[in-house]
Design an enzyme around this catalytic site. Structure first.
Site, PDB file in Angstrom:
ATOM      1  N   SER A  29      -3.891  10.107 -21.952  1.00 24.49           N
ATOM      2  CA  SER A  29      -4.521   8.790 -21.367  1.00 24.49           C
ATOM      3  C   SER A  29      -4.527   7.902 -22.584  1.00 24.49           C
ATOM      4  CB  SER A  29      -5.984   8.955 -21.020  1.00 24.49           C
ATOM      5  OG  SER A  29      -6.579   9.897 -21.960  1.00 24.49           O
ATOM      6  N   CYS A  55      -7.959  -9.229  14.504  1.00 23.92           N
ATOM      7  CA  CYS A  55      -9.505  -9.866  14.812  1.00 23.92           C
ATOM      8  C   CYS A  55      -9.685  -9.882  16.443  1.00 23.92           C
ATOM      9  CB  CYS A  55      -9.140 -11.081  14.047  1.00 23.92           C
ATOM     10  SG  CYS A  55      -9.833 -11.363  12.416  1.00 23.92           S
ATOM     11  N   GLN A 171      -6.215   4.614  10.974  1.00 30.01           N
ATOM     12  CA  GLN A 171      -5.265   4.892  11.825  1.00 30.01           C
ATOM     13  C   GLN A 171      -5.496   6.240  12.195  1.00 30.01           C
ATOM     14  OE1 GLN A 171      -1.178   3.732  11.422  1.00 30.01           O
ATOM     15  NE2 GLN A 171      -1.610   2.740   9.607  1.00 30.01           N
ATOM     16  N   HIS A 284      -9.069  16.293   7.052  1.00 34.61           N
ATOM     17  CA  HIS A 284      -8.489  17.333   7.527  1.00 34.61           C
ATOM     18  C   HIS A 284      -9.513  18.282   8.139  1.00 34.61           C
ATOM     19  CE1 HIS A 284      -4.932  17.180   4.074  1.00 34.61           C
ATOM     20  NE2 HIS A 284      -4.902  16.543   5.228  1.00 34.61           N
ATOM     21  N   PHE A 315       1.581   6.300 -11.551  1.00 37.67           N
ATOM     22  CA  PHE A 315       2.882   6.131 -10.852  1.00 37.67           C
ATOM     23  C   PHE A 315       3.363   7.572 -10.818  1.00 37.67           C
ATOM     24  CE2 PHE A 315       3.144   1.831 -12.142  1.00 37.67           C
ATOM     25  CZ  PHE A 315       3.640   1.130 -11.201  1.00 37.67           C
ATOM     26  N   GLU A 320       6.934  13.661 -11.294  1.00 34.08           N
ATOM     27  CA  GLU A 320       6.141  14.001 -10.193  1.00 34.08           C
ATOM     28  C   GLU A 320       7.015  14.302  -8.817  1.00 34.08           C
ATOM     29  OE1 GLU A 320       5.643  11.888 -12.209  1.00 34.08           O
ATOM     30  OE2 GLU A 320       3.548  11.960 -13.202  1.00 34.08           O
TER      31      GLU A 320
END
Ligand SMILES: O=P(O)(O)O[C@H]1O[C@H](CO)[C@@H](O)[C@H](O)[C@H]1O
Ligand SMILES: O=P(O)(O)O[C@H]1O[C@H](CO)[C@@H](O)[C@H](O)[C@H]1O
Lengths: 342, 342
Positions: A29, A55, A171, A284, A315, A320
């Site tokens: 870090s 809206c 959603q 979940h 990122f 990753e």
């Protein structure tokens, strides 16, 4: 020789919900950052935006007009990734490595409030409670459809999380297969339950309540904490104290408490970097494919991308994507910072 | 009733390398975009930047001075996520769901060129060949260390992919465990090899060479194509025609051909949106843990985030993080567009 210290040395942590690992590099870090900066969310929005397709009373892309809704509003996504009418079919020749299956489903948009300028953290608990009611209603309604095996409720908040409209909304994507992440969680939770007779998250929550180091905020029915295996810098998981499988089983009091914990957690998040805190969040819960899942323990994940400030994010890229998720600050220090803002 | 058509209807595709699925929504590419725009990479950079810690002769954060290197240059990352000296140890009490293991490793930075203003696509094939040589050398050197089980070579290109310095460079993270992605690929490839006596990617490549629809560019020893199960809009995989496990086994001619395909593919990418095309790329090859992996077939993934233009990317967010990766344009149409730029 030095002894291993998880606050200082690189290590991997195991995520028992997914059966996967994350690489933690506490010392990293200190790395300076000269890369991309996000633009912080603009703070002033009108209560009503004539150009916003969410809206009340405005006309959407497909020509439909939104009602003058007073609290929440749900409709089928005009650019749905899943469609109810997709014909069944598959591609799978013997010996071929090309395999595809048609997927049916329904994508909906849920407006949390008629007010264009609010987010969940600005809303009253009683208003958030109406969102929880709608989640429950939708889970039951969509899950009852014969061809729907899984209902994913989620929210992308903030432009950095791909949200194309700041109007407070979430959603729901409901579909005929159980997708990968909940499928992994099903496997892990069912196996744990069969072996121990208790849900994995009940036992995990008990450990965290004892240790206290990763707790963020709690109320009578829910606990929000930074999981031991968190991937995102300030990731949290919201776990109900009672072990239940899905929103069809939540009590009235628990719904109030759910709204309350959402308010508290999102407020803490906003304080962290003094910005409208971006994240993807999702519930979940057990699949709706008609099978029994006694091991399932409903929970909600918050995956926020910010790392150091309102404009510097983590990122998830090269290493990753190719190898394993990686994080710099420890979950314990993240929890401590969040708790300090209560 | 309509019949299932993968160019039109939502479907899931299976990724046999990972044993996972991706959701494809072909019709969704018509969706308008009002969300975040990335800033396109600035095109003019000096050949030498006195403030760049990767340029020759400059001093880095830790006080070390880069040599006046003429081609490639490799050094240990000053802010390494993995460290060689981490003490061994683990956290794993009986009955506890908190499990961690110390992880040792080495993180290196590889400068592709002394020139600050270039990217791989601007370099001569003979210069890229020197990068391939260095990858090979590093794989062998790091992989030979007794405590290193896996060597991940990768590149984050462009600020949108978290690269904090535009100087052409990549990274290597070598570590004591085999991370998740290569572990899944190991399992899938070994199982396939045991069953069929050929590598999964040999058989897959044969299918693609016959079908042709997903090919992008090829040469005598390598083929670049958009995999049937691609997640990112313009994702590609580079597969050697010959089945070999790792860079220790690549021939001289194959190294030339590798440099050549890198040049061709990155040039096509740059043409697509008329920008220095961002991506994360990485080489997957067999673990260096001392075991034999006859099923492993070396390959390289390119994961570029851009979707519609130099400034509009695909967001892997809510649904993708909570459920399954999702894409809008089909791999076939992506391949067609890339091929059209040759
Ligand atoms: O090592 P860098 O270039 O400073 O950092 C970049 O690549 C790393 C490896 O993929 C990531 O962990 C970082 O989030 C990213 O910003
Ligand atoms: O549906 P939206 O908000 O237009 O789109 C956003 O959320 C979706 C679901 O996570 C993603 O697939 C999109 O990449 C993202 O931009």
């Amino acid at each position: 020789m030095e002894t291993f210290d998880i606050t200082e040395h690189s290590h991997r942590r195991f995520n028992p919900l997914l059966g996967e690992w994350v690489l933690v590099s506490p010392h990293r870090s200190k790395r300076p950052w000269q890369g991309q900066q996000e633009s912080a969310e603009k703070e002033t929005r009108p209560q009503y935006d004539p150009n916003c397709y969410l809206c009340p009373t405005n006309v959407r892309a497909n020509g439909e007009k939104n009602p003058d809704y007073p609290s929440t509003y749900v409709f089928v996504n005009d650019f749905a990734a899943l469609q109810a009418e997709s014909p069944a079919g598959s591609l799978q020749e013997t010996g071929s490595l090309l395999r595809a299956q048609s997927e049916r489903g329904i994508c909906k948009v849920i407006c949390f409030s008629p007010r264009h300028d609010l987010t969940l953290s600005d809303m009253e608990v009683s208003e958030i409670r109406k969102v929880v009611d709608l989640w429950q209603e939708q889970y039951l309604e969509l899950g009852a459809l014969e061809y729907i095996s899984y209902v994913q409720i989620f929210e992308n908040k903030g432009s950095v999380m791909g949200s194309s409209n700041p109007h407070p909304h979430g959603q729901i994507w409901a579909q005929s297969s159980v997708p990968g992440e909940p499928a992994k969680e099903t496997e892990q939770q069912q196996a744990y339950f069969q072996q121990n007779g208790r849900s994995l998250l009940s036992d995990y929550l008990a450990e965290e309540l004892e240790k206290q180091t990763r707790l963020v905020v709690e109320n009578e029915h829910f606990v929000a904490l930074v999981p031991f295996w968190a991937i995102w810098p300030f990731e949290t998981i919201v776990i109900p104290r009672r072990h239940f499988q899905h929103l069809g089983q939540i009590t009235d009091q628990e719904k109030d408490a759910y709204a309350d914990i959402m308010k508290k957690l999102s407020s803490v998040y906003d304080k962290l970097f003094n910005t409208s805190f971006p994240y993807s969040a999702g519930i979940h819960q057990s699949p709706t494919d008609g099978q029994e899942y006694p091991g399932w323990h409903l929970h909600m994940h918050f995956y926020p991308p910010l790392l150091r400030s309102a404009t510097v994010k983590k990122f998830m890229v090269g290493y990753e994507l190719m190898a394993d998720p990686q994080r710099d600050i420890t979950p314990e220090s993240a929890a401590e910072r969040l708790r300090g803002l209560l």
